[in-house]
Design a protein around this motif. Structure first.
Motif, PDB file in Angstrom:
ATOM      1  N   THR A 311      -8.196   0.398  -0.318  1.00 18.69           N
ATOM      2  CA  THR A 311      -7.176  -0.464   0.278  1.00 18.69           C
ATOM      3  C   THR A 311      -6.386   0.303   1.331  1.00 18.69           C
ATOM      4  O   THR A 311      -6.525   1.526   1.473  1.00 18.69           O
ATOM      5  CB  THR A 311      -6.197  -0.974  -0.788  1.00 18.69           C
ATOM      6  OG1 THR A 311      -5.469   0.152  -1.329  1.00 18.69           O
ATOM      7  CG2 THR A 311      -6.931  -1.694  -1.917  1.00 18.69           C
ATOM      8  N   SER A 336     -12.944  -6.704   7.682  1.00 20.52           N
ATOM      9  CA  SER A 336     -12.015  -7.126   6.631  1.00 20.52           C
ATOM     10  C   SER A 336     -10.888  -8.008   7.165  1.00 20.52           C
ATOM     11  O   SER A 336     -10.130  -8.584   6.388  1.00 20.52           O
ATOM     12  CB  SER A 336     -11.404  -5.899   5.933  1.00 20.52           C
ATOM     13  OG  SER A 336     -10.428  -5.276   6.757  1.00 20.52           O
ATOM     14  N   ALA A 337     -10.784  -8.110   8.496  1.00 13.39           N
ATOM     15  CA  ALA A 337      -9.685  -8.867   9.112  1.00 13.39           C
ATOM     16  C   ALA A 337     -10.115 -10.295   9.418  1.00 13.39           C
ATOM     17  O   ALA A 337     -11.259 -10.548   9.820  1.00 13.39           O
ATOM     18  CB  ALA A 337      -9.220  -8.170  10.385  1.00 13.39           C
ATOM     19  N   GLN A 342      -5.041  -8.230  12.662  1.00 10.60           N
ATOM     20  CA  GLN A 342      -4.345  -8.936  11.579  1.00 10.60           C
ATOM     21  C   GLN A 342      -3.306  -8.032  10.927  1.00 10.60           C
ATOM     22  O   GLN A 342      -3.547  -6.864  10.651  1.00 10.60           O
ATOM     23  CB  GLN A 342      -5.337  -9.407  10.521  1.00 10.60           C
ATOM     24  CG  GLN A 342      -4.678 -10.132   9.347  1.00 10.60           C
ATOM     25  CD  GLN A 342      -5.649 -10.423   8.216  1.00 10.60           C
ATOM     26  OE1 GLN A 342      -6.849 -10.161   8.321  1.00 10.60           O
ATOM     27  NE2 GLN A 342      -5.125 -10.969   7.123  1.00 10.60           N
ATOM     28  N   VAL A 344      -1.346  -6.799   7.798  1.00 11.62           N
ATOM     29  CA  VAL A 344      -1.681  -6.775   6.371  1.00 11.62           C
ATOM     30  C   VAL A 344      -0.741  -5.845   5.613  1.00 11.62           C
ATOM     31  O   VAL A 344      -0.005  -5.056   6.209  1.00 11.62           O
ATOM     32  CB  VAL A 344      -3.144  -6.313   6.157  1.00 11.62           C
ATOM     33  CG1 VAL A 344      -4.130  -7.260   6.829  1.00 11.62           C
ATOM     34  CG2 VAL A 344      -3.337  -4.891   6.667  1.00 11.62           C
ATOM     35  N   ASP A 347      -2.127  -3.750  -0.140  1.00 20.19           N
ATOM     36  CA  ASP A 347      -3.195  -4.166  -1.038  1.00 20.19           C
ATOM     37  C   ASP A 347      -4.412  -4.721  -0.300  1.00 20.19           C
ATOM     38  O   ASP A 347      -5.401  -5.099  -0.931  1.00 20.19           O
ATOM     39  CB  ASP A 347      -2.683  -5.224  -2.020  1.00 20.19           C
ATOM     40  CG  ASP A 347      -1.634  -4.659  -2.969  1.00 20.19           C
ATOM     41  OD1 ASP A 347      -1.722  -3.460  -3.287  1.00 20.19           O
ATOM     42  OD2 ASP A 347      -0.734  -5.414  -3.379  1.00 20.19           O
ATOM     43  N   HIS A 348      -4.368  -4.734   1.006  1.00 19.46           N
ATOM     44  CA  HIS A 348      -5.492  -5.278   1.781  1.00 19.46           C
ATOM     45  C   HIS A 348      -6.729  -4.394   1.626  1.00 19.46           C
ATOM     46  O   HIS A 348      -6.680  -3.181   1.834  1.00 19.46           O
ATOM     47  CB  HIS A 348      -5.105  -5.368   3.261  1.00 19.46           C
ATOM     48  CG  HIS A 348      -6.213  -5.875   4.148  1.00 19.46           C
ATOM     49  ND1 HIS A 348      -6.513  -7.213   4.271  1.00 19.46           N
ATOM     50  CD2 HIS A 348      -7.103  -5.210   4.941  1.00 19.46           C
ATOM     51  CE1 HIS A 348      -7.526  -7.357   5.105  1.00 19.46           C
ATOM     52  NE2 HIS A 348      -7.905  -6.158   5.523  1.00 19.46           N
TER      53      HIS A 348
END
Length: 362
Positions: A311, A336-337, A342, A344, A347-348
């Motif tokens: 993460t 992942s975006a 993005q 974030v 926890d992303h």
């Protein structure tokens, strides 16, 4: 009756019990009792050696930690000397390595810590031959490399059994089961799949550990052994590679007796080591994260090496001890975006090749 005698008696009863649907409940109870007694035996061995001082002092370094596990004199010391910058004493007699020898293998931009441990012996899980100290190091690693002498492949089963008895599950993942203890209400079992194990066996296993009020949610088909692992809660799940060493001492016909998925090497002759390096790297599941300072281009030449499933918070921990505490937000470009740049939080989850900017409080 001693713990060892109780364990032997249960094993004898399990061996003579015919395994079928009618005996499932009885076998579940025996397995649960066996696991509990083995845990008590391990605790007893630790206490007899002075309580909590059960492990070698090993400082983790690098991007991941790999342990070389095998019987004495299988070539672990030679192998670590060939793979890393370590120097481990090499001898033709047992127990040449009496301490943990660390080394660093640099490969594909990753720095991988490799540990040469004293040889594991039968009975190690219950404390024989400093087994508990060795086991404690193995439990904290990211990958196990099981090394087998080309003339003693039968040792493979012994090593697997010792690791299993020590609560180490190789090449497995934790069962998708949650158990919530309750104050009252008995045992309630819910499942999202059809189960091979019956409810009475589940209740019997829980009862062996004095759990009489709980909500059990099962999301995959499991065995009694897997349920026991969940109840105990002290199991670790570690990927494992099997390596057959000293292949230079046998002919091709002898090699046909080994499984195809076992890597065949000669550490002494440096044969098969490139394939082993690749297998270690791939098994550790590394991903590349590219850091982009705010308002500047991303550094695409030197990625940060992380593990799959990491993460943004994990990256913060790697960069500086205060980054998580001072974290404001991050921006991500990549798989992942949802969209480029993005915004974030910690926890992303990140994917291989992501570009990341971390913004912290000044």
């Amino acid at each position: 009756m001693t713990l060892e005698e109780e364990i032997r008696a249960i094993q004898e009863e399990m061996d003579k019990t015919q395994k079928n649907k009618a005996t499932e409940h009885h076998m579940g109870r025996l397995k649960a009792k066996m696991a509990r007694l083995k845990d008590e035996l391990i605790k007893k061995a630790i206490a007899s050696r002075g309580g909590g001082a059960e492990g070698y002092s090993v400082k983790k370094s690098g991007d991941a930690t790999v342990t070389l596990v095998g019987f004495p004199s299988v070539g672990k010391s030679t192998l670590i000397n060939k793979l890393t910058d370590a120097h481990s004493e090499v001898g033709s007699y047992d127990f040449t390595t009496l301490d943990v020898i660390p080394g660093i293998m640099e490969y594909k931009q990753a720095r991988i810590q490799v540990l040469d441990l004293p040889g594991l012996v039968k009975g190690a899980s219950s404390g024989r031959g400093r087994g508990r100290e060795v086991i404690s190091v193995i439990r904290g690693c990211d990958l196990i490399v099981l090394i087998i002498d080309v003339f003693n492949y039968q040792h493979m089963k012994v090593l697997e059994d010792e690791l299993y008895d020590a609560g180490i599950r190789i090449n497995q993942r934790p069962p998708d089961v949650t158990i919530t203890k309750l104050v009252k209400g008995g045992i309630t079992i819910t499942s999202t799949v059809e189960l091979s194990i019956d409810h009475e066996t589940i209740k019997t296993v829980l009862g062996e550990y004095r759990m009489h009020n709980a909500l059990v949610n099962i999301r995959e088909d499991i065995t009694a052994d897997q349920l026991i692992d969940v109840v105990r809660g002290n199991r670790v799940y570690i990927p494992c590679i099997t390596v057959v060493n000293k292949i230079d001492l046998v002919d091709k016909e002898h090699m046909k007796s080994f499984p195809k998925d076992a890597l065949k090497i000669s550490a002494d002759m440096e044969s098969g080591l490139d394939a082993l390096r690749d297998e270690i790297y791939d098994s550790l599941g590394f991903i590349n994260i590219y850091l982009k300072p705010q308002g500047e281009p991303a550094d695409m030449d030197e990625p940060l090496i992380m593990r799959a499933g990491c993460t943004v918070g994990d990256v913060c921990d790697r960069l500086h001890k205060d980054f998580r505490r001072k974290f404001r937000y991050a921006r991500v470009w990549g798989d992942s975006a949802k969209h480029a740049g993005q915004r974030v939080g910690v926890d992303h989850g990140l994917e291989d090749g992501d570009v990341l900017t971390v913004i912290i409080q000044k």
